[in-house]
Enzyme design. Structure first.
Site, PDB file in Angstrom:
ATOM      1  N   ARG A   1      26.068  43.033  28.982  1.00 23.42           N
ATOM      2  CA  ARG A   1      26.333  43.446  27.591  1.00 23.42           C
ATOM      3  C   ARG A   1      27.505  42.729  26.955  1.00 23.42           C
ATOM      4  NH1 ARG A   1      25.644  49.047  28.469  1.00 23.42           N
ATOM      5  NH2 ARG A   1      25.011  48.275  30.479  1.00 23.42           N
ATOM      6  N   THR A   2      28.571  42.516  27.698  1.00 17.84           N
ATOM      7  CA  THR A   2      29.745  41.888  27.079  1.00 17.84           C
ATOM      8  C   THR A   2      29.451  40.444  26.700  1.00 17.84           C
ATOM      9  OG1 THR A   2      31.160  43.364  28.355  1.00 17.84           O
ATOM     10  CG2 THR A   2      32.225  41.469  27.358  1.00 17.84           C
TER      11      THR A   2
ATOM     12  N   LYS B   1      32.647  24.019  43.716  1.00 18.18           N
ATOM     13  CA  LYS B   1      32.957  22.770  44.424  1.00 18.18           C
ATOM     14  C   LYS B   1      34.448  22.653  44.718  1.00 18.18           C
ATOM     15  CE  LYS B   1      29.238  20.343  41.983  1.00 18.18           C
ATOM     16  NZ  LYS B   1      29.001  19.362  40.920  1.00 18.18           N
TER      17      LYS B   1
ATOM     18  N   ARG C   1      35.984  35.943  31.164  1.00 18.04           N
ATOM     19  CA  ARG C   1      36.033  37.092  32.076  1.00 18.04           C
ATOM     20  C   ARG C   1      36.306  36.552  33.465  1.00 18.04           C
ATOM     21  NH1 ARG C   1      31.889  42.101  32.623  1.00 18.04           N
ATOM     22  NH2 ARG C   1      33.150  42.717  30.833  1.00 18.04           N
TER      23      ARG C   1
ATOM     24  N   HIS D   1      40.749  44.912  29.182  1.00 20.14           N
ATOM     25  CA  HIS D   1      39.447  44.596  28.596  1.00 20.14           C
ATOM     26  C   HIS D   1      39.576  45.009  27.130  1.00 20.14           C
ATOM     27  CE1 HIS D   1      35.285  43.989  28.001  1.00 20.14           C
ATOM     28  NE2 HIS D   1      34.762  44.787  28.897  1.00 20.14           N
TER      29      HIS D   1
HETATM   30  C1  NCD Z   1      33.006  47.310  32.073  1.00 17.56           C
HETATM   31  C2  NCD Z   1      33.718  46.153  32.727  1.00 17.56           C
HETATM   32  O1  NCD Z   1      33.106  45.146  33.045  1.00 17.56           O
HETATM   33  O2  NCD Z   1      34.908  46.285  32.896  1.00 17.56           O
HETATM   34  N1  NCD Z   1      31.772  47.026  31.530  1.00 17.56           N
HETATM   35  C3  NCD Z   1      31.690  46.472  30.310  1.00 17.56           C
HETATM   36  O3  NCD Z   1      32.377  45.524  29.965  1.00 17.56           O
HETATM   37  N2  NCD Z   1      30.829  47.033  29.466  1.00 17.56           N
HETATM   38  C4  NCD Z   1      33.003  48.507  32.897  1.00 17.56           C
HETATM   39  C5  NCD Z   1      32.260  48.469  34.187  1.00 17.56           C
HETATM   40  O4  NCD Z   1      31.880  47.419  34.691  1.00 17.56           O
HETATM   41  O5  NCD Z   1      32.087  49.576  34.728  1.00 17.56           O
END
Ligand code: NCD
Length: 311
Positions: free
Chosen positions: A58-59, A86, A108, A136
């Site tokens: 989703r992100t 690598k 990320r 986040h």
């Molecule tokens: C979260 C994350 O990746 O920190 N998810 C997200 O970004 N929607 C929370 C999770 O992974 O539980």
């Protein structure tokens, strides 16, 4: 509207008025996203690169859509199959990309602090899409927008954040944001998942769900992050659901109009009852996803404006 930041690395660096500026601009994009013609040109001509060193559905989709709706050229790097495998370091990868002149880097990374480090090495705007257990920021901002729309305000609310706080960057960013906006925050879970030091961030800690949920306006459930655990945090999933899983009976302890949130992905039947998660009268989980695109559009728009003005 002024937003004097080169990067969006965490909520920690934002002021109340920065947070409000992002949310107010996001409201405009919520409207745009509900039209059939969704295109705007705030990022036209700019290059956005998404680097996800951790799996994300989703992100990553949300950031990609946000960039495309504002007219940016968006590239997704498949980091799993990249040169990192690598032996190249994160910084070398960043420097290589930097030489291609991107304008926005969305990153990320599984290690706390990795995104901050990277931001020091590149010339473009860096957005933290989640670093380890640290922050986040866009998740906390989308949660804030969802709460503000549902409750009509973002201050003097009692917000209960329940479950795996220890491993959660979502909880940490939310705790900081909601604290800055002067809300009352309760963290609920077993001590293995809600360590005592979280009290230093201004939260009240509860081990008992029925005490912690009492009179809450917002109930935010967290995923049990099994991939970040190395054993021994909970007795069993069944026992955990019994004590900490949110169902209609436990929710009845909160305010009658309390909303239910979850950042996703959900473990149905572990931290939340599936029927409750789908109950559109209580759950705002789908709104959170909708607000995510708008908040990311707003954040990238403000950062791009800042870079234009600074140039
Ligand atoms: C979260 C994350 O990746 O920190 N998810 C997200 O970004 N929607 C929370 C999770 O992974 O539980």
């Amino acid at each position: 509207m002024s937003f004097a930041h080169r990067h969006l690395l965490g909520i920690e660096q934002l002021s109340q008025s920065d947070i409000t500026a992002i949310l107010d601009l996001a409201e405009k994009y919520v409207e745009l996203n509900r039209q059939s013609l969704k295109h705007a040109d705030e990022l036209a001509g700019l290059t956005q690169i998404n680097m996800f060193f951790e799996n994300s559905t989703r992100t990553q989709a949300s950031f990609e859509l946000a960039g495309k709706r504002l007219g940016a050229d968006v590239m997704n790097m498949a980091m799993q199959a990249s040169s990192i495998k690598k032996g190249e370091t994160l910084i070398d990868t960043a420097m290589t990309l930097n030489a291609m002149h991107p304008d926005l880097l969305v990153v990320r990374h599984p290690q706390s602090g990795a995104v901050d480090l990277l931001a020091q090495k590149v010339n473009c705007a860096v957005l933290n899409a989640g670093d380890g257990r640290h922050e986040h920021p866009t998740q906390a901002l989308l949660d804030a927008l969802t709460i503000r729309r549902a409750k009509g305000r973002l201050h003097r609310l009692t917000v209960a954040i329940c479950g795996d706080v220890a491993h959660s960057r979502v909880a940490r960013s939310n705790l900081i944001l909601l604290g800055k906006m002067e809300n009352r925050i309760r963290l609920i879970g077993p001590p293995t998942l809600v360590p005592g030091h979280f009290a230093e961030l201004g939260a009240e800690l509860y081990e008992d769900m029925s005490e912690g949920l009492k009179d809450a306006d917002v109930v935010m459930m967290l995923r049990l992050q099994k991939e970040r655990m190395d054993g021994g945090f909970i007795p069993s999933e069944r026992e955990y659901y019994h004590r900490y899983g949110l169902d209609a009976a436990k929710l009845a302890l909160a305010k009658p109009d309390a909303i239910v949130m979850h950042p996703g992905p959900m473990n149905r039947g572990v931290e939340i009852d599936g029927t409750l998660a789908d109950d559109i009268n209580r759950s705002v989980i789908q709104e959170q996803v909708e607000m995510g695109v708008a908040v990311r559009m707003a954040a990238m728009d403000l950062l791009a404006r800042h870079h234009r003005e600074a140039a």
